[in-house]
Write an enzyme that holds these catalytic residues in place. Sequence first.
Site, PDB file in Angstrom:
ATOM      1  N   THR A  98       0.830  -1.247  -0.036  1.00 17.01           N
ATOM      2  CA  THR A  98      -0.070   0.031   0.311  1.00 17.01           C
ATOM      3  C   THR A  98       1.146   1.207  -0.030  1.00 17.01           C
ATOM      4  OG1 THR A  98      -0.226  -0.037   2.494  1.00 17.01           O
ATOM      5  CG2 THR A  98      -1.864  -1.129   1.146  1.00 17.01           C
ATOM      6  N   VAL A 154      14.751   0.494   0.484  1.00 16.04           N
ATOM      7  CA  VAL A 154      15.802   1.303   0.715  1.00 16.04           C
ATOM      8  C   VAL A 154      16.309   1.679  -0.732  1.00 16.04           C
ATOM      9  CG1 VAL A 154      18.047   2.069   1.260  1.00 16.04           C
ATOM     10  CG2 VAL A 154      16.568   0.963   3.049  1.00 16.04           C
ATOM     11  N   LYS A 226      14.710   6.271   4.976  1.00 13.13           N
ATOM     12  CA  LYS A 226      15.731   5.314   4.953  1.00 13.13           C
ATOM     13  C   LYS A 226      16.733   5.119   5.667  1.00 13.13           C
ATOM     14  CE  LYS A 226      14.166   5.172  -0.114  1.00 13.13           C
ATOM     15  NZ  LYS A 226      14.350   5.574  -1.485  1.00 13.13           N
TER      16      LYS A 226
END
Length: 344
Positions: A98, A154, A226
């Site tokens: 999502t 990432v 990240k």
Amino acid sequence: MEWKIAFIGFGTVGQGFAEILLEKKELLRERFDIKYRVVAISDMLKGSIYDKNGLDLKKILDMVKAGRKLDEYPGGIKGLDALATIKETDSNLIVEVTYTDVKTGEPALTHVKTALNEGKHVISTNKGPPVKAIEELKKLADEKNVFYSFEGVVLAGTPVFNLLEYCLAGNKIKEVKGIVNGTTNYILTRMEEGMSYSDALKKAQDLGYAEADPTGDVEGWDALGKIVILSNTIFNANLKLEDVPREGITNITLDDIKSAKDEGKRWKLIASARIREDNTVEAKVGPEKLSLDDPLAGVNNAVNALTFVTDELGSVTIVGPGAGRRETGFALLIDFINLNRIFG
């Protein structure tokens, strides 16, 4: 074991993974002994469909690409929302793809927790849950003896966590730093060629690298999420978003670019985390002038890169795509293969 897959979300990344599953079905069976069927898909915009006997994935992809709703699929059970799809279907693998909200982690965080509590494996490219609750989720997965992996959060399909777990195992990681946002790297590359920031941003938007609202990229929020994940995964740092200084690229001017060029340097938006001498972790996101002999300085356009500073190998840099439909879908494929190696 036969994997019964439920997709939660079926946007660009979900469809990319679905395409890979279709195209590589025979390869997965022959090389990895992976057998699967997709039994459910739930998407907040496209609707939902569940059939325990398996869905015709090609038909669904064709429907979605034609702008049709999943409710138009012939047969099956319609109308299940995400949580009902997780709880009430006989799926054993949840693919959570999502939309991402790194500030709250929702709705993905609830989806992942629910799936793990139901004893279902989870693979995901959603940054929200690992940013907000990585330790809690890893502990829950261990308690329930299920698999939770997020290789793609990432650098999409360019390996990060698998690289650390396997190829760099046995090394002490002292620092990680890199270019983890392709949009800002593309903009800075164009500015170095003489294009203004606004024109470079417009070009990035035209090419689909930047959203209509580019704040998440250009103000450093994407990179921030990240580096928090990397810090907490590599160093067990327990950092939160608010613990990490963040600066984007919106204040960099063409004069700054030219000045750096005259010095033999190049501006990059760098996310970094390192272990201090007192064993605490320092993380930050911001523009840095890099010497041209730094491997990261040579990474241009929308390409991403990470440098791991290790005790045995010194600096190891990996370069590759950090976004994209198939590139991110490939990260899910790697997670799926690893799941099958452990639990298949």
